[in-house]
Design an enzyme around this catalytic site. Structure first.
Site, PDB file in Angstrom:
ATOM      1  N   CYS A 156       0.824  -1.113   0.015  1.00  0.00           N
ATOM      2  CA  CYS A 156       0.111   0.094   0.027  1.00  0.00           C
ATOM      3  C   CYS A 156       0.731   1.166   0.280  1.00  0.00           C
ATOM      4  O   CYS A 156       0.324   2.293  -0.050  1.00  0.00           O
ATOM      5  CB  CYS A 156      -1.201  -0.087   1.238  1.00  0.00           C
ATOM      6  SG  CYS A 156      -1.983  -1.709   1.217  1.00  0.00           S
ATOM      7  N   HIS A 296      -2.155   8.407   5.345  1.00  0.00           N
ATOM      8  CA  HIS A 296      -2.341   7.182   4.729  1.00  0.00           C
ATOM      9  C   HIS A 296      -3.879   6.683   5.173  1.00  0.00           C
ATOM     10  O   HIS A 296      -4.643   6.222   4.473  1.00  0.00           O
ATOM     11  CB  HIS A 296      -1.346   5.880   5.151  1.00  0.00           C
ATOM     12  CG  HIS A 296      -1.352   4.845   4.452  1.00  0.00           C
ATOM     13  ND1 HIS A 296      -1.442   4.828   3.139  1.00  0.00           N
ATOM     14  CD2 HIS A 296      -1.513   3.428   4.887  1.00  0.00           C
ATOM     15  CE1 HIS A 296      -1.583   3.480   2.937  1.00  0.00           C
ATOM     16  NE2 HIS A 296      -1.575   2.717   3.771  1.00  0.00           N
ATOM     17  N   GLU A 307       0.270   6.146  12.669  1.00  0.00           N
ATOM     18  CA  GLU A 307       0.516   7.268  11.648  1.00  0.00           C
ATOM     19  C   GLU A 307       0.509   8.551  12.545  1.00  0.00           C
ATOM     20  O   GLU A 307       1.232   9.439  12.322  1.00  0.00           O
ATOM     21  CB  GLU A 307      -0.498   7.156  10.695  1.00  0.00           C
ATOM     22  CG  GLU A 307      -0.139   8.428   9.623  1.00  0.00           C
ATOM     23  CD  GLU A 307      -1.037   8.457   8.307  1.00  0.00           C
ATOM     24  OE1 GLU A 307      -2.073   7.510   8.301  1.00  0.00           O
ATOM     25  OE2 GLU A 307      -0.543   8.938   7.312  1.00  0.00           O
ATOM     26  N   LYS A 325      -9.291   8.608   2.340  1.00  0.00           N
ATOM     27  CA  LYS A 325      -9.785   7.070   2.223  1.00  0.00           C
ATOM     28  C   LYS A 325     -11.151   7.052   3.004  1.00  0.00           C
ATOM     29  O   LYS A 325     -11.770   5.989   2.741  1.00  0.00           O
ATOM     30  CB  LYS A 325      -8.848   5.955   2.854  1.00  0.00           C
ATOM     31  CG  LYS A 325      -7.707   6.009   2.055  1.00  0.00           C
ATOM     32  CD  LYS A 325      -6.898   4.811   2.495  1.00  0.00           C
ATOM     33  CE  LYS A 325      -5.510   4.738   1.824  1.00  0.00           C
ATOM     34  NZ  LYS A 325      -4.420   5.746   2.070  1.00  0.00           N
ATOM     35  N   HIS A 330      -9.996   2.119   0.426  1.00  0.00           N
ATOM     36  CA  HIS A 330      -8.663   2.077   0.172  1.00  0.00           C
ATOM     37  C   HIS A 330      -8.225   1.177  -0.748  1.00  0.00           C
ATOM     38  O   HIS A 330      -8.545   0.080  -0.824  1.00  0.00           O
ATOM     39  CB  HIS A 330      -8.036   1.237   1.689  1.00  0.00           C
ATOM     40  CG  HIS A 330      -6.612   1.068   1.669  1.00  0.00           C
ATOM     41  ND1 HIS A 330      -5.500   1.541   0.714  1.00  0.00           N
ATOM     42  CD2 HIS A 330      -5.782   0.603   2.713  1.00  0.00           C
ATOM     43  CE1 HIS A 330      -4.480   1.432   1.215  1.00  0.00           C
ATOM     44  NE2 HIS A 330      -4.491   0.624   1.984  1.00  0.00           N
ATOM     45  N   PHE A 388       1.896  -3.268   4.085  1.00  0.00           N
ATOM     46  CA  PHE A 388       2.353  -4.452   4.422  1.00  0.00           C
ATOM     47  C   PHE A 388       3.978  -4.745   4.190  1.00  0.00           C
ATOM     48  O   PHE A 388       3.978  -4.598   3.041  1.00  0.00           O
ATOM     49  CB  PHE A 388       1.529  -5.725   4.083  1.00  0.00           C
ATOM     50  CG  PHE A 388       0.057  -5.522   5.065  1.00  0.00           C
ATOM     51  CD1 PHE A 388      -0.164  -4.996   6.385  1.00  0.00           C
ATOM     52  CD2 PHE A 388      -1.095  -6.058   4.198  1.00  0.00           C
ATOM     53  CE1 PHE A 388      -1.218  -4.958   6.894  1.00  0.00           C
ATOM     54  CE2 PHE A 388      -2.137  -6.111   4.927  1.00  0.00           C
ATOM     55  CZ  PHE A 388      -2.381  -5.583   6.201  1.00  0.00           C
TER      56      PHE A 388
END
Lengths: 401, 82
Positions: A156, A296, A307, A325, A330, A388
């Protein structure tokens, strides 16, 4: 060098619209792209999450749908818009093919195409419909971009990494123009069940539009989505020679790895802090100068907290933060590119996009969340991504100079 | 019913983490030295519990579990609730 690379064109196909500006207008109107999954029956497929942000391709695209993966078709469509927006025509003498490159990310490539094929006779087109570099390659083929050809696949964070890769090619002079972006089409039973099993997805199935709620205390996971975005990055000198006014400037980028665990970032957010600090250093921007962060912000319990921890370590006083998002869902490897488009539009228009569903601030995510669209003086904006594998990316944009 | 569920949980832990059932008891801390389960191991155990016993554990539920006994009690109370 910082300041040498500019954005001259934007293109996007997102759950909010079939163009970059349609998507931006819907975002600024706080319209959600979320709804029940229609691509297949999620209950039949044993999914727990029955919601997604689905994107719609225009009726006509520059490629034939049965010849390329859906994720590549999304990318080519976004690239077509971005090239036109930049005032380019690949038939013009300005378009020197060998000096135009592509850097288009995808986290996964054509997963629905893989699933469609499992029970069937395998088509000779199978491999070239799912390989994760084929969005970048199809864009190069359709538009005659014969310079550097890159395809970040760093989960991502890939969309932001694609920006960083493209910026570096232009800085080095190995390309004058880079088509930089990300694309993802993940809406298949396994695409959803994989994240479902990890408990990464929201199961607020009866309220799809309220399910993606970054930094809210009641968030329960992300809403999966599909889409693509492409930005035309160009050397400032090349844009000036063409007589084109830039939309924004790409000042710098950073990346890092947590080096700890594939899914669980460290509590102190060291890796993400290092990444953002590298981006600011590369951009030669002081943290105090940052006016806005497109975070993010996936709406997962741990991710958002991680974050927020990083942002509060980097900034003495965290600037306004938006989690787009909340409305797009996402889009995995496309998200960093879609959010780079939104960041360029934020700088272009002097307006901060909203974060939907931020109703109960989470004390563990103590950042100033933008909840309503607002006008603002925005000179410097930061776009952050994490993926990830423990991979991080950040890119710093400033307004056109 | 409760002892059967408890036995199944022990078997799931043993299979997923590759430890003998005699190597842990109700007091054993899931993330401690003996079991050394990390976050994805725990989610795998939760998925197996859902598959075999029909009890779904959320991320919040999982984070509250300290010991094997905590896990058994949670599942038992969920089964009773049904």
């Amino acid at each position: 060098m910082a300041g040498d690379v500019v954005v001259t064109g934007l293109g996007a196909v997102t759950p909010l619209g079939t163009t970059a500006d349609e998507s931006w207008d819907a975002l600024m109107a706080t319209e959600s792209g979320a709804g029940p999954i229609t691509r297949f029956d999620p209950a039949d497929a044993n999914c727990r999450s029955h919601i997604a942000c689905e994107a719609t391709l225009p009726d006509e695209t520059p490629v034939e749908s049965d010849r390329v993966g859906r994720y590549a078709e999304l990318a080519v469509t976004a690239a077509d818009e971005a090239i036109a927006d930049a005032g380019f025509d690949p038939a013009d003498p300005d378009w020197v093919s060998a000096q135009v490159g592509t850097s288009i990310a995808s986290s996964i490539g054509g997963l629905p195409e893989v699933e469609d094929t499992i029970e069937d006779r395998v088509s000779p087109r199978f491999v070239v419909r799912y390989l994760s570099n084929l969005a970048s390659s199809q864009v190069s083929i359709v538009f005659g971009a014969e310079g550097p050809n890159r395809a970040a696949s760093t989960a991502c964070a890939a969309g932001v990494h694609a920006m960083a890769d493209a910026m570096r090619e232009v800085r080095r002079g190995t390309a004058d123009v880079m088509l930089a972006g990300g694309s993802e089409s993940i809406l298949s039973p396994h695409g959803i069940r994989g994240f479902d099993a990890m408990r990464a997805l929201s199961t607020r199935n009866d309220q799809p539009e309220r399910a993606s709620r970054p930094f809210d205390a009641d968030r329960d996971g992300f809403v999966i989505a599909e889409g693509a975005a492409v930005l035309v990055l160009e050397s400032r000198a090349h844009a000036e020679n063409r007589g084109v006014t830039p939309i924004a400037t790409v000042e710098g980028a950073g990346r890092s790895a947590d080096g700890v665990h594939p899914t669980r970032p460290p509590d102190d957010a060291d890796g993400l802090v290092r990444c953002i600090e590298r981006a600011l250093t590369d951009a030669d921007v002081d943290p105090d100068a940052v006016d806005h962060v497109n975070a993010h912000a996936t709406s997962t319990p741990r991710g958002d907290q991680h974050e927020a921890t990083a942002l509060n370590r980097v900034f003495d006083e965290c600037p306004p933060v938006t989690g787009t998002k909340s409305l797009t869902g996402h889009t995995l490897g496309a998200s960093g590119a879609i959010e780079s488009v939104f960041t360029a539009q934020t700088l272009r228009d002097g307006r901060l996009p909203p974060t939907a569903n931020h109703e109960t601030p989470d004390p563990d995510c103590d950042v100033p969340v933008v909840t309503e669209p607002q006008t603002a003086d925005v000179d410097v904006a930061l776009n952050v991504a994490a993926g990830f594998g423990g991979t991080n990316g950040a890119v710093v944009f400033t307004g056109a100079k | 019913m409760q002892s059967t569920a408890a036995d199944q949980i022990e078997s799931i832990i043993s299979n997923r983490l590759h430890v003998e059932e005699s190597g842990f008891d109700d007091e054993t801390v899931i993330t401690g030295e003996k079991l050394d389960a990390e976050s994805l191991d725990i989610v795998e155990i939760a998925e197996a519990i859902d598959g075999e016993l029909g009890v779904y554990l959320t991320v919040d539920d999982i984070e509250e579990m300290q010991t094997v006994g905590d896990l058994k009690s949670f599942v038992a109370s969920e089964l009773e609730g049904n």
